[in-house]
Design a protein around this motif. Structure first.
Motif, PDB file in Angstrom:
ATOM      1  N   UNK A  22      11.554   3.654 -10.692  1.00 43.14           N
ATOM      2  CA  UNK A  22      12.022   4.571  -9.645  1.00 43.14           C
ATOM      3  C   UNK A  22      10.952   5.557  -9.178  1.00 43.14           C
ATOM      4  N   UNK A  23       9.911   5.761 -10.006  1.00 38.39           N
ATOM      5  CA  UNK A  23       8.821   6.659  -9.639  1.00 38.39           C
ATOM      6  C   UNK A  23       7.688   5.935  -8.925  1.00 38.39           C
ATOM      7  N   UNK A  24       7.853   4.640  -8.662  1.00 36.74           N
ATOM      8  CA  UNK A  24       6.831   3.859  -7.983  1.00 36.74           C
ATOM      9  C   UNK A  24       5.715   3.378  -8.894  1.00 36.74           C
TER      10      UNK A  24
END
Length: 122
Positions: A22-24
């Motif tokens: 989700x944080x890339x």
């Protein structure tokens, strides 16, 4: 011995890249031990954006390995989480077929990364 199997007598630990969190950041799956030929090197390659990248290790393996995977030279049983050093990240690869296109030489170019193992995909 076929081109895709020759000279792979060293053990390495592989944390294969498996998408993004989700944080890339890149996810990696649990470690597996593979047989490779591991060669320390000191060269530069140009990435897809035209930027130079320092290459510290060239690895020949019998399998496909995704870019952004993490590798460590040694047996899986020897890896001590949190204290092992010399973690390497796959930054590029070359897949060269033999003359009859029956086997392939899979060559991976690794760059030194932080000694901290990234979060694994569960």
């Amino acid at each position: 011995m076929s081109l895709d199997r020759s000279g792979r007598f060293q053990k390495a630990v592989l944390w294969a890249a498996s998408g993004y969190n989700n944080d890339g950041e890149h996810n990696r799956i649990a470690a597996v031990e593979i047989m490779v030929r591991w060669e320390e090197t000191n060269k530069e390659i140009i990435n897809e954006n035209g930027n130079p990248i320092g290459i510290d290790v060239t690895v020949w393996a019998n399998q496909d390995i995704a870019v952004h995977s993490i590798m460590w030279l040694g047996a899986l049983t020897s890896f001590v989480d949190g204290t092992s050093t010399d973690l390497m990240e796959v930054v590029s690869f070359a897949n060269t077929p033999d003359l009859k296109n029956r086997s392939h030489a899979r060559q991976y170019f690794l760059a030194r990364r932080s000694d901290k193992l990234p979060t694994l995909d569960t």
